[in-house]
Design a protein around this motif. Structure first.
Motif, PDB file in Angstrom:
ATOM      1  N   PRO A 275      17.291  -1.640   0.007  1.00  0.00           N
ATOM      2  CA  PRO A 275      15.838  -1.819  -0.049  1.00  0.00           C
ATOM      3  C   PRO A 275      15.420  -3.281  -0.140  1.00  0.00           C
ATOM      4  CG  PRO A 275      16.658  -1.021  -2.152  1.00  0.00           C
ATOM      5  CD  PRO A 275      17.825  -1.016  -1.213  1.00  0.00           C
ATOM      6  N   LEU A 276      14.233  -3.539   0.396  1.00  0.00           N
ATOM      7  CA  LEU A 276      13.575  -4.843   0.298  1.00  0.00           C
ATOM      8  C   LEU A 276      12.235  -4.610  -0.375  1.00  0.00           C
ATOM      9  CD1 LEU A 276      12.974  -7.840   1.019  1.00  0.00           C
ATOM     10  CD2 LEU A 276      12.273  -7.038   3.288  1.00  0.00           C
ATOM     11  N   ILE A 277      11.955  -5.373  -1.430  1.00  0.00           N
ATOM     12  CA  ILE A 277      10.685  -5.256  -2.142  1.00  0.00           C
ATOM     13  C   ILE A 277       9.866  -6.520  -1.907  1.00  0.00           C
ATOM     14  CG2 ILE A 277       9.553  -4.983  -4.387  1.00  0.00           C
ATOM     15  CD1 ILE A 277      12.114  -3.604  -5.367  1.00  0.00           C
ATOM     16  N   LEU A 278       8.660  -6.352  -1.401  1.00  0.00           N
ATOM     17  CA  LEU A 278       7.712  -7.444  -1.223  1.00  0.00           C
ATOM     18  C   LEU A 278       6.627  -7.274  -2.278  1.00  0.00           C
ATOM     19  CD1 LEU A 278       7.316  -7.250   2.674  1.00  0.00           C
ATOM     20  CD2 LEU A 278       8.967  -8.623   1.370  1.00  0.00           C
ATOM     21  N   GLY A 279       6.552  -8.211  -3.221  1.00  0.00           N
ATOM     22  CA  GLY A 279       5.605  -8.070  -4.312  1.00  0.00           C
ATOM     23  C   GLY A 279       4.487  -9.082  -4.238  1.00  0.00           C
ATOM     24  N   SER A 280       3.275  -8.671  -4.615  1.00  0.00           N
ATOM     25  CA  SER A 280       2.145  -9.600  -4.622  1.00  0.00           C
ATOM     26  C   SER A 280       0.946  -8.974  -5.312  1.00  0.00           C
ATOM     27  CB  SER A 280       1.756  -9.989  -3.190  1.00  0.00           C
ATOM     28  OG  SER A 280       0.648 -10.872  -3.197  1.00  0.00           O
TER      29      SER A 280
ATOM     30  N   GLU B 215      -0.983  -8.740   7.047  1.00  0.00           N
ATOM     31  CA  GLU B 215       0.076  -8.108   7.837  1.00  0.00           C
ATOM     32  C   GLU B 215       0.817  -7.051   7.016  1.00  0.00           C
ATOM     33  OE1 GLU B 215      -0.461 -12.306   9.404  1.00  0.00           O
ATOM     34  OE2 GLU B 215      -0.350 -11.333   7.448  1.00  0.00           O
ATOM     35  N   SER B 216       1.118  -7.373   5.770  1.00  0.00           N
ATOM     36  CA  SER B 216       1.845  -6.431   4.918  1.00  0.00           C
ATOM     37  C   SER B 216       0.994  -5.216   4.590  1.00  0.00           C
ATOM     38  CB  SER B 216       2.304  -7.123   3.630  1.00  0.00           C
ATOM     39  OG  SER B 216       3.277  -8.097   3.921  1.00  0.00           O
ATOM     40  N   MET B 217      -0.287  -5.435   4.309  1.00  0.00           N
ATOM     41  CA  MET B 217      -1.172  -4.308   4.014  1.00  0.00           C
ATOM     42  C   MET B 217      -1.302  -3.390   5.230  1.00  0.00           C
ATOM     43  SD  MET B 217      -2.146  -4.149   0.890  1.00  0.00           S
ATOM     44  CE  MET B 217      -3.564  -3.047   0.977  1.00  0.00           C
ATOM     45  N   ALA B 218      -1.394  -4.002   6.416  1.00  0.00           N
ATOM     46  CA  ALA B 218      -1.491  -3.195   7.639  1.00  0.00           C
ATOM     47  C   ALA B 218      -0.229  -2.362   7.835  1.00  0.00           C
ATOM     48  CB  ALA B 218      -1.723  -4.104   8.844  1.00  0.00           C
ATOM     49  N   ARG B 219       0.926  -2.962   7.566  1.00  0.00           N
ATOM     50  CA  ARG B 219       2.182  -2.218   7.716  1.00  0.00           C
ATOM     51  C   ARG B 219       2.278  -1.100   6.688  1.00  0.00           C
ATOM     52  NH1 ARG B 219       5.392  -7.812   8.704  1.00  0.00           N
ATOM     53  NH2 ARG B 219       5.051  -7.920  10.956  1.00  0.00           N
ATOM     54  N   ALA B 220       1.760  -1.353   5.493  1.00  0.00           N
ATOM     55  CA  ALA B 220       1.763  -0.304   4.473  1.00  0.00           C
ATOM     56  C   ALA B 220       0.847   0.851   4.879  1.00  0.00           C
ATOM     57  CB  ALA B 220       1.325  -0.890   3.127  1.00  0.00           C
ATOM     58  N   GLN B 221      -0.314   0.520   5.437  1.00  0.00           N
ATOM     59  CA  GLN B 221      -1.262   1.550   5.859  1.00  0.00           C
ATOM     60  C   GLN B 221      -0.706   2.394   7.014  1.00  0.00           C
ATOM     61  OE1 GLN B 221      -4.746  -0.805   6.632  1.00  0.00           O
ATOM     62  NE2 GLN B 221      -5.310  -0.963   4.462  1.00  0.00           N
TER      63      GLN B 221
ATOM     64  N   TYR C 200       4.098   1.963   0.202  1.00  0.00           N
ATOM     65  CA  TYR C 200       3.124   1.276  -0.658  1.00  0.00           C
ATOM     66  C   TYR C 200       3.283   1.727  -2.107  1.00  0.00           C
ATOM     67  CZ  TYR C 200      -1.473  -0.586  -2.055  1.00  0.00           C
ATOM     68  OH  TYR C 200      -2.479  -1.290  -2.640  1.00  0.00           O
ATOM     69  N   VAL C 201       3.453   0.738  -2.997  1.00  0.00           N
ATOM     70  CA  VAL C 201       3.558   0.987  -4.433  1.00  0.00           C
ATOM     71  C   VAL C 201       2.462   0.164  -5.104  1.00  0.00           C
ATOM     72  CG1 VAL C 201       5.052   0.903  -6.464  1.00  0.00           C
ATOM     73  CG2 VAL C 201       6.063   1.245  -4.188  1.00  0.00           C
ATOM     74  N   GLU C 202       1.610   0.830  -5.876  1.00  0.00           N
ATOM     75  CA  GLU C 202       0.437   0.140  -6.419  1.00  0.00           C
ATOM     76  C   GLU C 202       0.455   0.144  -7.942  1.00  0.00           C
ATOM     77  OE1 GLU C 202      -4.309  -0.097  -5.355  1.00  0.00           O
ATOM     78  OE2 GLU C 202      -3.341   1.862  -5.374  1.00  0.00           O
ATOM     79  N   MET C 203       0.094  -1.029  -8.517  1.00  0.00           N
ATOM     80  CA  MET C 203      -0.075  -1.170  -9.966  1.00  0.00           C
ATOM     81  C   MET C 203      -1.439  -1.838 -10.184  1.00  0.00           C
ATOM     82  SD  MET C 203       3.827  -2.407 -10.761  1.00  0.00           S
ATOM     83  CE  MET C 203       3.491  -2.965 -12.418  1.00  0.00           C
ATOM     84  N   THR C 204      -2.406  -1.042 -10.607  1.00  0.00           N
ATOM     85  CA  THR C 204      -3.798  -1.504 -10.649  1.00  0.00           C
ATOM     86  C   THR C 204      -4.260  -1.955 -12.027  1.00  0.00           C
ATOM     87  OG1 THR C 204      -4.559   0.754 -11.046  1.00  0.00           O
ATOM     88  CG2 THR C 204      -4.447   0.027  -8.749  1.00  0.00           C
ATOM     89  N   LYS C 205      -3.432  -1.729 -13.058  1.00  0.00           N
ATOM     90  CA  LYS C 205      -3.870  -2.023 -14.432  1.00  0.00           C
ATOM     91  C   LYS C 205      -3.019  -3.098 -15.066  1.00  0.00           C
ATOM     92  CE  LYS C 205      -5.346   2.775 -15.145  1.00  0.00           C
ATOM     93  NZ  LYS C 205      -5.091   4.030 -15.907  1.00  0.00           N
ATOM     94  N   ARG C 206      -3.679  -3.953 -15.852  1.00  0.00           N
ATOM     95  CA  ARG C 206      -2.957  -4.953 -16.619  1.00  0.00           C
ATOM     96  C   ARG C 206      -2.265  -4.311 -17.825  1.00  0.00           C
ATOM     97  NH1 ARG C 206      -6.422 -10.632 -16.945  1.00  0.00           N
ATOM     98  NH2 ARG C 206      -5.874 -11.331 -14.847  1.00  0.00           N
TER      99      ARG C 206
END
Length: 204
Positions: free
Chosen positions: A162-167, A173-179, A185-191
């Motif tokens: 696996p390759l993980i791209l974090g931001s 480009e990355s968001m388009a590929r995720a869509q 797509y792995v999402e973390m929305t909370k602090r």
């Protein structure tokens, strides 16, 4: 050599646990880890690297700037001790040679560094992580010209890992590929903790 320290383990948030569980270390997928600032991405990286090492594999962790390397390396030294090598352009020739030999001799399990670290000769590679994947610093314009993200993708495919791209602010480009489902797509929305995201107003 830095010694591994007994450090207090953080209690993972639900989103951190979900992110770790969503990432399969036994497959060649590219994951886009979209985590807001303060959501605890680094701890997710470290837990996944721990799992990788327990599977008798090694890991490369890329950061875009040398200043970030220094900050994150201290956390990695605390957790993993002498299993870590650092690799970036601010090292002297002698320091870089010493780190390269440690990697070549299989004396370390983790390489942390800037874009050139993607070429380090780790054996039994099991995971590649690019933090701040949106950064232009992963692109080298002088010879030899390359983009660390492309090199990471090539190595991940070659080793079937696996390759993980974090931001916190992924590239378009990355968001388009995720869509499109090219990236998972792995999402973390909370602090972490009680801190909250600042209120943002767009002013014309």
């Amino acid at each position: 050599n830095k010694e591994k320290k007994d450090i207090e383990r953080f209690t993972l948030s639900e989103q951190q646990e979900n992110a770790i569980n969503q990432i399969d270390l036994n497959t060649n997928k590219t994951y886009l880890l979209h985590g807001v600032t303060g959501s605890g991405k680094t701890e997710v990286y470290m837990q996944l690297i721990e799992k990788t090492i327990k599977n008798n594999k090694t890991a490369i962790m890329l950061v875009p700037e040398i200043s970030l390397t220094t900050q994150i390396v201290n956390r990695f030294y605390d957790r993993f001790g002498p299993e870590v090598a650092i690799f970036h352009s601010a090292l002297s020739d002698g320091e870089r040679f010493d780190e390269y030999l440690k990697i070549l001799r299989n004396e370390v399990k983790i390489v942390v560094g800037t874009r050139s670290a993607i070429f380090t000769p780790l054996n039994d590679l099991g995971l590649i992580i690019l933090d701040e994947e949106h950064s232009e610093n992963y692109k080298q314009d002088s010879n030899p010209r390359y983009h660390a993200t492309d090199m990471a993708d090539y190595r991940a495919k070659y080793h079937n890992i696996p390759l993980i791209l974090g931001s916190a602010t992924p590239s378009l480009e990355s968001m388009a590929r995720a869509q499109k489902g090219v990236y998972e797509y792995v999402e973390m929305t909370k602090r972490i903790g009680t801190s909250t995201l600042p209120t943002i107003k767009i002013i014309d």
